[in-house]
Enzyme design. Structure first.
Site, PDB file in Angstrom:
ATOM      1  CE  LYS A 254     -17.173   2.702  21.197  1.00 62.09           C
ATOM      2  NZ  LYS A 254     -18.421   3.455  21.390  1.00 62.09           N
TER       3      LYS A 254
ATOM      4  NE  ARG B  54     -20.719  -0.538  17.062  1.00 64.82           N
ATOM      5  CZ  ARG B  54     -19.904   0.493  16.846  1.00 64.82           C
ATOM      6  NH1 ARG B  54     -18.665   0.286  16.507  1.00 64.82           N
ATOM      7  NH2 ARG B  54     -20.357   1.713  16.977  1.00 64.82           N
TER       8      ARG B  54
ATOM      9  NE  ARG C  75     -19.544  11.636  17.942  1.00 67.02           N
ATOM     10  CZ  ARG C  75     -19.402  10.370  18.258  1.00 67.02           C
ATOM     11  NH1 ARG C  75     -18.836  10.024  19.404  1.00 67.02           N
ATOM     12  NH2 ARG C  75     -19.829   9.426  17.451  1.00 67.02           N
TER      13      ARG C  75
ATOM     14  NE  ARG D 206     -19.490   9.140  13.290  1.00 67.41           N
ATOM     15  CZ  ARG D 206     -19.339   8.129  14.136  1.00 67.41           C
ATOM     16  NH1 ARG D 206     -18.252   8.053  14.864  1.00 67.41           N
ATOM     17  NH2 ARG D 206     -20.267   7.215  14.242  1.00 67.41           N
TER      18      ARG D 206
ATOM     19  NE  ARG E 160     -23.975   5.991  15.949  1.00 72.99           N
ATOM     20  CZ  ARG E 160     -23.338   7.159  16.081  1.00 72.99           C
ATOM     21  NH1 ARG E 160     -23.945   8.282  15.731  1.00 72.99           N
ATOM     22  NH2 ARG E 160     -22.122   7.186  16.543  1.00 72.99           N
TER      23      ARG E 160
HETATM   24  P1  AMP Z   1     -18.529   4.191  15.223  1.00 76.56           P
HETATM   25  O1  AMP Z   1     -17.624   5.132  14.495  1.00 76.56           O
HETATM   26  O2  AMP Z   1     -17.788   3.168  16.022  1.00 76.56           O
HETATM   27  O3  AMP Z   1     -19.599   4.907  16.032  1.00 76.56           O
HETATM   28  O4  AMP Z   1     -19.318   3.366  14.105  1.00 76.56           O
HETATM   29  C1  AMP Z   1     -20.149   4.016  13.161  1.00 76.56           C
HETATM   30  C2  AMP Z   1     -21.034   2.987  12.487  1.00 76.56           C
HETATM   31  O5  AMP Z   1     -20.205   2.041  11.775  1.00 76.56           O
HETATM   32  C3  AMP Z   1     -21.877   2.128  13.420  1.00 76.56           C
HETATM   33  O6  AMP Z   1     -23.092   2.759  13.791  1.00 76.56           O
HETATM   34  C4  AMP Z   1     -22.103   0.882  12.569  1.00 76.56           C
HETATM   35  O7  AMP Z   1     -23.061   1.118  11.565  1.00 76.56           O
HETATM   36  C5  AMP Z   1     -20.752   0.731  11.866  1.00 76.56           C
HETATM   37  N1  AMP Z   1     -19.818  -0.100  12.649  1.00 76.56           N
HETATM   38  C6  AMP Z   1     -18.637   0.300  13.222  1.00 76.56           C
HETATM   39  N2  AMP Z   1     -18.019  -0.716  13.846  1.00 76.56           N
HETATM   40  C7  AMP Z   1     -18.826  -1.796  13.677  1.00 76.56           C
HETATM   41  C8  AMP Z   1     -18.766  -3.146  14.098  1.00 76.56           C
HETATM   42  N3  AMP Z   1     -17.746  -3.600  14.847  1.00 76.56           N
HETATM   43  N4  AMP Z   1     -19.775  -3.976  13.725  1.00 76.56           N
HETATM   44  C9  AMP Z   1     -20.805  -3.543  12.980  1.00 76.56           C
HETATM   45  N5  AMP Z   1     -20.945  -2.277  12.549  1.00 76.56           N
HETATM   46  C10 AMP Z   1     -19.972  -1.398  12.899  1.00 76.56           C
END
Ligand code: AMP
Length: 228
Positions: free
Chosen positions: A23, A98, A137, A171, A182
């Site tokens: 994404k 989400r 990554r 990360r 996740r």
């Molecule tokens: P991402 O960078 O999108 O993989 O997000 C990293 C982490 O941020 C996720 O595993 C969640 O803990 C938190 N997170 C990101 N976006 C959301 C969301 N829309 N709702 C809840 N938690 C989020």
């Protein structure tokens, strides 16, 4: 654009898919190609953690555990960012919504400004491949360009192709154990959004197991059609 989105209403695109589906990579490519703004709630939350804000303090441990941050925190962060002037160009939402609560909050936010979703695009991938994708990554610490040990290395080892930066970052939550949590969170709380957007007639699906460029080509075609 379709009937409800007139020419002067900024497009809103959503990228759905599990962690590792691509994404972020694809949103950055669409941002460049179409002049839209990538809005990643993960990036916004990581910035809040780094800045030590109240939201960041509340989110840190949850993110490290691979669970979802509370709807209220994420919706507040997104609402603030959507109000910034650059978002008037149109946005690509990466990692939001989400949960169904977030999806409903987004519908409400957009209706307040006379906008609606042009397309919710589901990146379809196999879970089994996600752990490899995620554990390899990394990104450039200066410009955020994404790389991968196996699939996308910079031309010169350790030097960003895009900006010449030499500080690469991985990360904290990109490890095998957290990736499993996740993925569980994705299937329990986020996958139901595929049916949610299908029911609203805005769902598009794309096979996201191919090469980055092939997926980008397919996505661009969807975006052109959804914003025409
Ligand atoms: P991402 O960078 O999108 O993989 O997000 C990293 C982490 O941020 C996720 O595993 C969640 O803990 C938190 N997170 C990101 N976006 C959301 C969301 N829309 N709702 C809840 N938690 C989020």
């Amino acid at each position: 654009m379709d009937g409800a989105n007139t020419a002067n209403v900024a497009p809103v695109l959503i990228l759905l898919g599990p962690p590792g589906a691509g994404k972020g990579t694809q949103a950055r490519m669409l941002e460049e190609k179409f002049g839209l703004v990538q809005l990643s709630t993960g990036d916004l939350l990581r910035a809040a953690v780094a800045a030590g804000t109240d939201a960041g303090k509340a989110a840190k441990a949850v993110m490290e555990a691979g669970e979802l941050v509370s709807d209220q925190i994420v919706i507040d962060i997104l609402r603030d960012r959507l109000g910034d002037a650059d978002c008037a160009k149109g946005v690509i939402l990466d990692g939001f919504p989400r949960t169904t609560v977030q999806a409903e909050a987004l519908d409400e936010l957009l209706s307040e400004s006379g906008q609606k979703i042009n397309a919710a695009i589901s990146l379809e991938v196999d879970d089994a491949a996600m752990v490899t994708r995620i554990s390899g990554r990394y990104t450039c610490g200066s410009c955020g360009e994404g790389y991968h040990d196996e699939f996308k290395q910079p031309a010169k080892d350790g030097v960003c192709d895009k900006c010449g930066g030499t500080e690469m970052k991985r990360r904290a939550d990109d490890n095998a154990e957290t990736v499993e949590s996740r993925l569980v969170a994705y299937h329990a709380q986020t996958a139901p959004l595929i049916a949610y957007y299908d029911g609203k007639g805005s769902l598009q699906k794309i096979d996201a197991m191919g090469s980055i460029d092939d997926i980008a080509g397919g996505l661009s075609a969807i975006v052109v059609k959804a914003t025409a």
